[in-house]
Scaffold this active site. Sequence first.
Site, short mmCIF file in Angstrom:
data_model
loop_
_atom_site.label_atom_id
_atom_site.label_comp_id
_atom_site.label_asym_id
_atom_site.label_seq_id
_atom_site.Cartn_x
_atom_site.Cartn_y
_atom_site.Cartn_z
N ASP A 106 0.79 -1.25 0.00
CA ASP A 106 0.00 0.00 0.00
C ASP A 106 0.82 1.30 0.00
O ASP A 106 0.50 2.23 0.75
CB ASP A 106 -0.97 0.01 1.20
CG ASP A 106 -2.01 -1.10 1.14
OD1 ASP A 106 -1.98 -1.92 0.19
OD2 ASP A 106 -2.87 -1.17 2.05
N LYS A 162 -7.06 -4.93 -2.98
CA LYS A 162 -7.85 -5.46 -1.87
C LYS A 162 -8.77 -4.37 -1.34
O LYS A 162 -8.48 -3.18 -1.50
CB LYS A 162 -6.93 -5.97 -0.76
CG LYS A 162 -6.01 -4.91 -0.23
CD LYS A 162 -5.01 -5.46 0.74
CE LYS A 162 -4.10 -4.37 1.23
NZ LYS A 162 -4.80 -3.25 1.89
N CYS A 209 -2.10 -2.73 7.59
CA CYS A 209 -1.99 -3.68 6.47
C CYS A 209 -0.71 -4.50 6.49
O CYS A 209 -0.73 -5.68 6.14
CB CYS A 209 -2.21 -2.95 5.15
SG CYS A 209 -3.94 -2.43 5.00
C1 VGL Z 1 -4.76 0.68 5.61
C2 VGL Z 1 -6.36 1.57 6.98
C3 VGL Z 1 -7.31 1.45 5.99
C4 VGL Z 1 -3.33 0.28 5.43
C5 VGL Z 1 -5.69 0.53 4.61
O1 VGL Z 1 -2.86 0.20 4.27
O2 VGL Z 1 -2.66 0.02 6.45
N1 VGL Z 1 -5.11 1.18 6.79
N2 VGL Z 1 -6.96 0.93 4.81
#
Ligand code: VGL
Length: 201
Positions: free
Chosen positions: A12, A110, A155
């Site tokens: 991410d 995702k 994540c």
């Molecule tokens: C994430 C919160 C919501 C992350 C993704 O990548 O850690 N955190 N969506």
Amino acid sequence: MQTPEHALVVVDVQNDFCPGGALAVAEGDQIVPGINALMKQFHTVVLTQDWHPAGHSSFASSHAGKAPMELIDMPYGAQVLWPDHCVQGSTGAAFHPDLETDRASLIIRKGANPEIDSYSAFFENDRKTPTGLVGYLRNLNIKQLTFVGLATDFCVNFSALDAASLGFAVSVKLDLCRGIDLDGTMAATLEGFGLKGVALE
Ligand code: VGL
Ligand code: ZN
């Protein structure tokens, strides 16, 4: 160079998790040069991309009277409510512009199910709906995984713990991760890594 059985998973590294983004992680952008260098040492590089439809159930804006960072009960358990982020096709959902994505052989998206959030690269937050990543990795005979990216305590955390449970040898390179730290989630993450045998680099 790492052995072909050892893959890198970059979690991410997207604009919304970097300074100026909708769910900015402090210093999230500072890990990009180091990740670019590290990717060159791996035969297999997987990128994950948080990829929500507008109005996703993890967004506080989808729940009347709720603010970001509040907790709600979902059918699959407790869920943190987030600011709207990583909406499919938006600039916020794009990878950081300096991330060198060319060497990635797989981009796994995702969080596309409107009803279920997905922190882990392996399972949605119901903890049972698979993303398909484990099949890809096993098919390539990958036994060992190193994780870097954002956010350490969400994540990266869920992905690394699932990888360990699935039988991979797992390490997290903490200097190439940054965390959110919501009420002690960073300390809990590091403790969990120790308990589950996730090595810290
Ligand atoms: C994430 C919160 C919501 C992350 C993704 O990548 O850690 N955190 N969506
Ligand atoms: Zn998300």
